[in-house]
Design a protein around this motif. Sequence first.
Motif, mmCIF file in Angstrom:
data_model
loop_
_atom_site.group_PDB
_atom_site.id
_atom_site.type_symbol
_atom_site.label_atom_id
_atom_site.label_comp_id
_atom_site.label_asym_id
_atom_site.label_seq_id
_atom_site.Cartn_x
_atom_site.Cartn_y
_atom_site.Cartn_z
ATOM 1 N N ILE A 47 -51.631 25.210 -34.355
ATOM 2 C CA ILE A 47 -50.907 25.248 -35.539
ATOM 3 C C ILE A 47 -51.520 25.567 -36.767
ATOM 4 O O ILE A 47 -51.420 26.194 -37.614
ATOM 5 N N LYS A 48 -52.564 24.790 -36.927
ATOM 6 C CA LYS A 48 -53.519 24.910 -38.087
ATOM 7 C C LYS A 48 -54.173 26.152 -38.247
ATOM 8 O O LYS A 48 -54.339 26.811 -39.088
ATOM 9 N N TYR A 51 -51.620 28.626 -39.362
ATOM 10 C CA TYR A 51 -51.606 28.532 -40.654
ATOM 11 C C TYR A 51 -52.444 29.149 -41.444
ATOM 12 O O TYR A 51 -52.395 29.752 -42.442
ATOM 13 N N SER A 54 -51.538 32.631 -42.509
ATOM 14 C CA SER A 54 -50.379 32.897 -43.428
ATOM 15 C C SER A 54 -48.960 33.156 -42.667
ATOM 16 O O SER A 54 -48.460 34.031 -42.787
ATOM 17 N N ASP A 56 -45.114 30.648 -42.038
ATOM 18 C CA ASP A 56 -44.562 29.075 -42.359
ATOM 19 C C ASP A 56 -43.939 28.403 -41.250
ATOM 20 O O ASP A 56 -44.011 28.971 -39.974
ATOM 21 N N ALA A 57 -43.613 27.210 -41.376
ATOM 22 C CA ALA A 57 -43.203 26.256 -40.350
ATOM 23 C C ALA A 57 -41.817 26.907 -39.432
ATOM 24 O O ALA A 57 -41.931 26.860 -38.177
ATOM 25 N N LEU A 60 -43.000 30.032 -37.495
ATOM 26 C CA LEU A 60 -43.805 29.402 -36.341
ATOM 27 C C LEU A 60 -43.025 28.969 -35.222
ATOM 28 O O LEU A 60 -43.333 29.177 -34.081
ATOM 29 N N PHE A 115 -44.347 20.151 -37.837
ATOM 30 C CA PHE A 115 -44.896 21.317 -38.317
ATOM 31 C C PHE A 115 -44.852 21.536 -40.048
ATOM 32 O O PHE A 115 -45.897 21.717 -40.489
ATOM 33 N N GLU A 119 -48.687 21.400 -42.665
ATOM 34 C CA GLU A 119 -48.795 22.047 -43.911
ATOM 35 C C GLU A 119 -49.520 21.429 -44.959
ATOM 36 O O GLU A 119 -50.211 21.965 -45.861
#
Length: 328
Positions: A47-48, A51, A54, A56-57, A60, A115, A119
């Motif tokens: 996930i990192k 991110y 670019s 958003d949660a 994704l 998630f 961020e």
Amino acid sequence: MTTQPATPAATPAIPAAEAPPGPGYVRMGYVFAAVGALLFSTKAVIIKLAYGESIDAETLLALRMAFSLPFYFGIGWLSIRDRQRSGKPLPSGREVVAAAGVGLLGYWFASYTDFLGLEYISAQFERLILFTYPLFVVIFGAMFFRQPIRLRAVLAIGVSYAGLAVIFGEKVSTFGHDIAIGAGFVLLAAIAFAMYQLLARGLIATIGPRLFTCIAMSGAAVGAFAQFFLTHPAGDLIVSSTLYGYALLIAIGATVLPSFFLNAALHRISAQANATIGTLSPVMTILLAVLILGERITLVDIAGTALVLAGVGWFTLADQAAFRRKNG
């Protein structure tokens, strides 16, 4: 006139008592729990990475469900077919709704808040907070499900959390003012996942781990898609090939496979045992964060990791020994 003796009424057949599962069956529950924890540990790192491209949660999470849902549909269909062939009844409508609702809690709400937390905070810190959930499993199990709080579970969790606290103390100074927001979201995820573990166990026993997982994840997918389309245009699902690759990795390696391992473990061992073994996951996340994200590891991290492994190992051995004493 001779009276005929009365014919005795037919005695209903008494089914033989089902033999308790053997040690091997329980031992595989520990293996499934460990594998599921290790696979889940990759999620935060991927996930990192996503991110960094670019996204958003909400987007994704929707992509994750879109890629994973066909697998659950296929496995669910096979499970239904197998039940029909063996003469086992299909779950009732009420059971299906309950399983979907539990999935909504454990795989949509918990995932979404997790998630969101990522961020704001690092993968290592996220995993440390998320795995406060074994403590909530023990507390909520005693409060709402009349489960006894076993001393060895409390001691094992205490040892494991001492290790996590050591690692946390080393890492906390590296975070900025967003730490409270991120930590709050991940703490919500931990609470939701703890409730999922407790609520899922009875449904898994009734429905079976395979079919339950498919229904639960389908319920979570409905939540994720509804949230996305209420907040985003459909065109936002068109992303780069790199992001599609990350979403696919999250869907298969960090969602489909570990969800089946986790629920298979819950079918064999207690929620407390499963949750305690799950503390292996933050250790693996730390190692992956170092290797992939370039985060550094210190001697304090190594000491904390040793405590986590000691707590998990002791609890697993003690639980298996108690099972052998109980079942001879």
